[in-house]
Motif scaffolding. Structure first.
Motif, short mmCIF file in Angstrom:
data_model
loop_
_atom_site.label_atom_id
_atom_site.label_comp_id
_atom_site.label_asym_id
_atom_site.label_seq_id
_atom_site.Cartn_x
_atom_site.Cartn_y
_atom_site.Cartn_z
N LYS A 108 0.98 -1.26 -0.09
CA LYS A 108 -0.03 0.13 0.06
C LYS A 108 0.59 1.15 -0.07
N LEU A 109 1.96 1.29 0.77
CA LEU A 109 2.76 2.46 1.02
C LEU A 109 3.18 2.62 -0.56
N ARG A 110 3.83 1.38 -1.15
CA ARG A 110 4.49 1.77 -2.38
C ARG A 110 3.52 2.19 -3.46
N VAL A 111 2.44 1.74 -3.42
CA VAL A 111 1.56 2.23 -4.57
C VAL A 111 0.95 3.52 -4.14
N ASP A 112 0.95 3.90 -3.06
CA ASP A 112 0.56 5.47 -2.43
C ASP A 112 1.37 6.29 -2.71
N VAL A 113 2.74 6.05 -2.98
CA VAL A 113 3.79 6.68 -3.30
C VAL A 113 4.04 6.81 -4.76
N PHE A 114 4.26 5.78 -5.38
CA PHE A 114 4.83 5.77 -6.77
C PHE A 114 3.90 5.66 -7.86
N VAL A 115 2.61 5.28 -7.28
CA VAL A 115 1.63 5.15 -8.57
C VAL A 115 0.66 6.42 -8.27
N VAL A 116 0.25 6.63 -6.93
CA VAL A 116 -0.58 7.85 -6.72
C VAL A 116 -0.10 8.97 -6.60
N GLU A 117 0.57 9.33 -5.56
CA GLU A 117 1.29 10.52 -5.24
C GLU A 117 2.13 10.98 -6.82
N GLU A 119 1.08 1.49 14.41
CA GLU A 119 0.02 1.36 13.53
C GLU A 119 0.20 0.68 12.32
N ALA A 120 1.28 1.10 11.61
CA ALA A 120 1.67 0.67 10.08
C ALA A 120 2.99 0.83 9.81
N VAL A 121 3.37 0.40 8.77
CA VAL A 121 4.57 0.70 7.94
C VAL A 121 4.44 2.06 7.55
N ILE A 122 5.70 2.79 7.89
CA ILE A 122 5.78 4.16 7.64
C ILE A 122 6.83 4.45 6.50
N ALA A 123 7.84 3.35 6.20
CA ALA A 123 8.87 3.66 5.37
C ALA A 123 9.30 2.23 5.01
N ILE A 146 12.32 2.49 -2.59
CA ILE A 146 12.46 3.52 -1.34
C ILE A 146 11.17 4.15 -1.44
N ALA A 147 10.58 4.13 -0.05
CA ALA A 147 9.31 4.75 -0.09
C ALA A 147 9.22 5.32 1.36
N VAL A 148 8.67 6.59 1.78
CA VAL A 148 8.20 6.89 3.21
C VAL A 148 6.87 7.50 3.19
N ALA A 149 5.90 7.33 3.92
CA ALA A 149 4.52 7.79 3.91
C ALA A 149 4.53 9.25 3.81
N ALA A 150 3.78 9.86 3.33
CA ALA A 150 3.96 11.39 2.85
C ALA A 150 3.84 12.28 4.36
N ASN A 151 2.91 11.68 5.38
CA ASN A 151 2.53 12.42 6.53
C ASN A 151 3.79 12.04 7.48
N GLU A 152 4.85 11.20 7.30
CA GLU A 152 6.03 10.85 8.06
C GLU A 152 7.42 11.40 7.50
N ARG A 153 7.28 12.23 6.51
CA ARG A 153 8.40 12.55 5.85
C ARG A 153 8.96 13.81 6.90
#
Length: 151
Positions: free
Chosen positions: A21-30, A56-60, A80-87
Motif C-alpha cells: 500500500k505504501l509503495r502504491v500510495d507513493v509511486f503510483v498515486v502520489e 499502527e503501520a509501515v511508514i517507510a 524506497i518510500a516514506v509515507a507522505a505524513n511521515e517525511r
C-alpha cells in the motif's frame, strides 16, 4: 518504532499489505505514474524487505535484491518510500542505511546499485552513491543509475 529485514515468506500478511500500500500510495498515486508495482521481484529468493513500522503501520520501506537480479554483478536497492505524513523525520536515511547494511552483509563482494529518480541524486550521493552512465526516463520519470562500491 522498529526496523525489520525480512524475506518475502517471512512477512506477515499485515506487513505485506502495508508495504504494498505504501509503495502504491507513493509511486503510483502520489507520483501519478501508473506502472506495474507488483513486478514479481518481491518474491525472488534473495529479496529482502526493509521496513520501518510504528504502532499502527509501515511508514517507510525499501527492497534489496541479490546480485544479478537487476544489475549484473551488483546487488540493488529500490522501492524506497516514506509515507507522505511521515517525511522530514529522517526515516528515509534510516531505511537506506539499513538497506546498505543488508546488501553489504549478504553480498559483501558486490557493489550496490540503484535506479534513482534524478530529483534526489544529491540525497543518494550523501550515502556515497555515484552516478553511472547517462540519465534516462523510466515510466515518464527521469532516472539515473547509481553505484556504491563495497568497503
Amino acid at each position: 518504532m522498529d526496523i525489520f529485514d525480512k524475506a518475502f515468506n517471512e512477512l506477515d500478511i499485515n506487513a505485506l499489505y502495508d508495504i504494498l500500500k505504501l509503495r502504491v500510495d507513493v509511486f503510483v498515486v502520489e507520483q501519478t505514474c501508473p506502472y506495474p508495482e507488483l513486478d514479481t521481484k518481491d518474491r525472488l529468493s534473495g529479496a529482502r524487505h526493509i521496513y520501518l513500522k510504528n504502532d499502527e503501520a509501515v511508514i517507510a520501506c525499501a527492497r534489496c535484491l541479490a546480485p544479478d537480479d537487476v544489475f549484473t554483478g551488483s546487488s540493488a536497492i529500490g522501492r524506497i518510500a516514506v509515507a507522505a505524513n511521515e517525511r522530514g523525520h529522517g526515516y528515509a536515511r534510516l531505511i537506506i542505511n539499513k538497506a546498505i547494511d543488508v546488501c553489504r552483509e549478504r553480498w559483501p563482494n558486490n557493489p550496490v546499485m540503484m535506479s534513482a529518480q534524478t530529483y534526489v541524486l544529491d540525497f543518494y550521493q550523501s550515502f556515497g552513491f555515484q552516478p553511472v552512465g547517462e540519465s534516462y526516463e523510466e515510466d515518464g520519470i527521469p532516472h539515473q543509475d547509481m553505484v556504491l562500491h563495497t568497503l
